[in-house]
Design an enzyme around this catalytic site. Sequence first.
Site, PDB file in Angstrom:
ATOM      1  N   SER A  55       0.847  -1.199   0.000  1.00 53.49           N
ATOM      2  CA  SER A  55       0.000   0.000   0.000  1.00 53.49           C
ATOM      3  C   SER A  55       0.879   1.244   0.000  1.00 53.49           C
ATOM      4  O   SER A  55       0.379   2.359  -0.230  1.00 53.49           O
ATOM      5  CB  SER A  55      -0.936   0.002   1.221  1.00 53.49           C
ATOM      6  OG  SER A  55      -0.220  -0.298   2.407  1.00 53.49           O
ATOM      7  N   ASP A  93       5.803  -6.857   2.290  1.00 50.82           N
ATOM      8  CA  ASP A  93       5.060  -7.395   1.140  1.00 50.82           C
ATOM      9  C   ASP A  93       5.985  -7.626  -0.048  1.00 50.82           C
ATOM     10  O   ASP A  93       6.789  -6.751  -0.395  1.00 50.82           O
ATOM     11  CB  ASP A  93       4.001  -6.372   0.684  1.00 50.82           C
ATOM     12  CG  ASP A  93       2.637  -6.623   1.298  1.00 50.82           C
ATOM     13  OD1 ASP A  93       2.386  -7.756   1.776  1.00 50.82           O
ATOM     14  OD2 ASP A  93       1.823  -5.685   1.294  1.00 50.82           O
ATOM     15  N   GLU A 192      -8.817 -10.137   3.720  1.00 51.91           N
ATOM     16  CA  GLU A 192      -9.226  -8.755   3.446  1.00 51.91           C
ATOM     17  C   GLU A 192     -10.630  -8.700   2.841  1.00 51.91           C
ATOM     18  O   GLU A 192     -10.928  -9.386   1.848  1.00 51.91           O
ATOM     19  CB  GLU A 192      -8.206  -8.099   2.494  1.00 51.91           C
ATOM     20  CG  GLU A 192      -8.559  -6.655   2.178  1.00 51.91           C
ATOM     21  CD  GLU A 192      -7.422  -5.863   1.553  1.00 51.91           C
ATOM     22  OE1 GLU A 192      -6.290  -6.384   1.455  1.00 51.91           O
ATOM     23  OE2 GLU A 192      -7.678  -4.705   1.162  1.00 51.91           O
TER      24      GLU A 192
HETATM   25  O1  KIV Z   1      -0.342  -3.465   1.641  1.00 56.24           O
HETATM   26  C1  KIV Z   1      -1.071  -3.427   2.639  1.00 56.24           C
HETATM   27  O2  KIV Z   1      -1.195  -2.409   3.334  1.00 56.24           O
HETATM   28  C2  KIV Z   1      -1.822  -4.633   2.974  1.00 56.24           C
HETATM   29  C3  KIV Z   1      -2.868  -4.522   4.043  1.00 56.24           C
HETATM   30  C4  KIV Z   1      -4.072  -3.862   3.496  1.00 56.24           C
HETATM   31  C5  KIV Z   1      -3.179  -5.829   4.653  1.00 56.24           C
HETATM   32  O3  KIV Z   1      -1.604  -5.654   2.413  1.00 56.24           O
END
Ligand code: KIV
Length: 274
Positions: A55, A93, A192
């Site tokens: 994000s 991520d 989610e």
């Molecule tokens: O990238 C992110 O912030 C996420 C959350 C929404 C879980 O994957």
Amino acid sequence: MSVAKRDLENRKVTTRRLIEMKQRGEKISMLTAYDYSMAQLIDQAGMDVILVGDSASNVMAGNVTTLPITLDQMIYHGKSVMKAVKRALVVVDLPFGTYQGNSKEALASAIRVMKETHADCIKLEGGSEIRESIERILCAGIPVMGHLGLTPQSINKFGTYTVRAREEEEAQKLIDDAHLLEEIGCFALVLEKIPAELAKRVASEVSIPVIGIGAGNGVDGQVLVMHDMLGINQGFSPRFLRRYANLAEEITRAVQEYIEDVKTQDFPNEKESY
Ligand code: KIV
């Protein structure tokens, strides 16, 4: 609180500790962070898990989706966060295009994240379609957090950010994927934007912690995007979001006051000068 209990509370959060928390019924707090200063505040506040989410593509880089962010950019954010964090478990991520379809590339991406950021583990989106990638990463001893339901990296396939898995077929696939991720060795799972009843069912059926975002209260923990919950990002108001501050208003007020003080020569005053 006794010294021994406080020491236990203050020790570094591990993947094993999250599983113990689930077993005890203790809820897990998780929030995103992308930079040193915010990560330090969030860690010192006692957050269990800090997610360096892709994000960042939206809230840090201003992209419309999470797709454009690169592995180098995620590593930059991961490194900044890791310099600040002492206690929380840090998850980074893997960005779009660095793990789907080629498990060797997936492993190389995960190794880069672990070596260059010193983070604790990685997260990636999807179930059976990316099984081989997850298994290869796990074989290298890298802990993996799964992510099912609304998976923003697939937005172009779904075409909408509405609630996922309302229909029987999609719900069944999600349940099967959650069991698969547990079986192959993921240590936790993000769900989610899915119906609360479905999320509760998954959390009760798997032994690994299930962290929800827009997935109701029957899961093992909650995650939000920091800019959303602090009210920095004003243009995003889904039903699941609770705002704990209105920093956009506060920042705007402070910046306008500063502009005014500069224009009127109120700032700097004598005490603020050498
Ligand atoms: O990238 C992110 O912030 C996420 C959350 C929404 C879980 O994957």
